[in-house]
Write an enzyme that holds these catalytic residues in place. Structure first.
Site: not given
Ligand code: GLA
Length: 419
Positions: A38, A155, A199
């Site tokens: 992360e 998104s 992402d």
């Protein structure tokens, strides 16, 4: 409004015909999970995401004029723009679409900055190039079951869906990796969130029942089989999103860059030539101790998390290769600890959800997932205990916070495609 996923293609086609008297081309772009790694993407480290069974569906069709008509099914909201001048909408959702349009338009112009910088391969409208870019206006209807604000990258999915749809509609010949870069650039430059590449990459390159081990520096990747026998991936959605999420995200990014600058500056004092380090990928814990800790304790903490997280991911991949899910799960808890104490991107709701499961023998690993300050925890849970655990944790969470937590059982699905 939110529909069961299987209803979206039909609902979008119907709305499209009602609004525009046209049949749309429909694209599906999924959300993502990330097993470990992360905040490592913008530090040129590794990540281990996967595309999931929650997605954005986007219908698109050409217009005869230069107008862009957008309609968000779940918000029952519309927005109109033109292809000539792309300006911010003043709301959030249209900007994810318009940002991508702007980036694609740049591929056609003289000022092809991304191409010049070697960041993308494709230019549009050159000599002998049949693809001239976005040549007319277009209509869009979209919706989907990725809960916004839950850290599942709704998104990025909308950006990838838009890039993929425009590429198909106008025959632009843009490669998948360039669509990923265009989508990320839209978010960085138009929306203003300085996100890394994870992402958008996961949404575009997902493969059913596989994780993606992505090297964010070289962009080399491999698909890792991930279908665990008797273990489920459960997401516990805190249903909170603290407002500092995007400003704190950009601040963390700056702190990492500061760490790199400090290492470069200090190490060059010792060595004749300045070390060109460039990112935390090449920084060791020893360098941080020597060059950063004495100067800036906070930056030291941030960078220590990143440097150890990059190592943890590589070891975690070995665990998966050895089928040692217990060792992998322990690393997820360590990641949470680091995100909470060193990187400080957790919040009390996420910490609570990890605390509630961490001594439970049926939970192999758990941690907050994504950017932080709200959203979901990801949990690896023994199958036979999953339903009971979800119920128990929901009750405790409600008592402690007054909020109804949501539980999503994740399946790993393919990436962005036409349906
Ligand atoms: C957000 C960003 C990603 C990544 C994660 C943290 O999801 O969009 O690029 O940095 O946070 O790992």
């Amino acid at each position: 409004m939110s529909l069961p996923q299987s209803d979206y293609p039909k609902a979008i086609a119907e709305k499209f015909t009602e609004l525009f008297n046209q049949q749309p081309l429909i694209i599906r772009a999924p959300g993502r999970i990330n097993l470990i790694g992360e905040h490592t993407d913008y530090n040129m480290g590794f990540v281990l995401p996967a595309a999931i069974n929650k997605a954005i569906y986007l219908g698109i069709g050409k217009r005869d004029d230069n107008e862009i008509h957008l309609y968000a099914l779940d918000y029952d909201d519309d927005h109109k723009a033109t292809t000539d001048a792309i300006v911010r909408s003043g709301k959030l959702w249209p900007d994810y679409v318009l940002g991508v349009v702007e980036q694609i338009k740049m591929l056609g112009g003289e000022g092809n900055r991304m191409h010049r910088m070697g960041r993308i391969d494709r230019m549009l409208g050159g000599e002998n190039d049949s693809a001239k870019g976005i040549t007319t206006g277009f209509n869009v209807v979209f919706g989907g079951d990725i809960p916004p604000g839950a850290g599942l990258s709704s998104s990025a999915a909308l950006e990838c869906a838009t890039a993929y749809a425009l590429n198909e509609l106008f025959g632009l010949g843009i490669s998948k990796i360039d669509m990923v870069k265009i989508s990320q650039a839209a978010e960085n430059e138009f929306v203003g969130m300085k996100c890394g590449i994870m992402d958008q990459f996961a949404s575009m390159f997902g493969k059913k029942d596989h994780l993606i081990r992505l090297d964010c520096r070289s962009l080399e990747y491999n698909h890792f089989p991930f279908k665990l026998k008797d273990v489920k991936v459960l997401l516990f959605d805190t249903r909170v999103k603290h407002s500092l999420a995007s400003s704190a995200y950009n601040e963390r990014r700056e702190q990492c860059e500061e760490g790199v600058r400090l290492v470069e500056a200090q190490s060059s004092k010792l060595e004749a030539q300045s070390q060109n380090i460039g990112s935390l990928r090449d920084v060791t814990e020893g360098m941080l101790l020597e060059f950063v800790k004495p100067v800036n304790e906070l930056v030291y903490k941030r960078c220590t998390f990143i440097v150890t997280e990059i190592q943890r991911l590589l070891k975690g991949c070995e665990d998966l290769e050895n089928n040692d899910i217990v060792a992998f799960g322990k690393k997820m808890y360590e990641t949470h600890e680091g995100l909470s104490k060193l990187y400080e991107v957790s919040c009390k709701e996420l910490d609570l959800l990890v605390d509630l499961v961490k001594d439970d023998p049926n939970v192999l690993g758990a941690r907050m997932m994504g950017g932080g300050f709200g959203g979901c925890t990801i949990n690896l849970v023994k199958e036979e205990a999953a339903a009971d655990l979800a119920e128990r944790i929901s009750k405790k969470y409600k008592v402690e916070t007054g909020v109804e937590m949501l539980v999503y059982e994740v399946r790993i699905e393919r990436g962005t495609c036409v349906i």
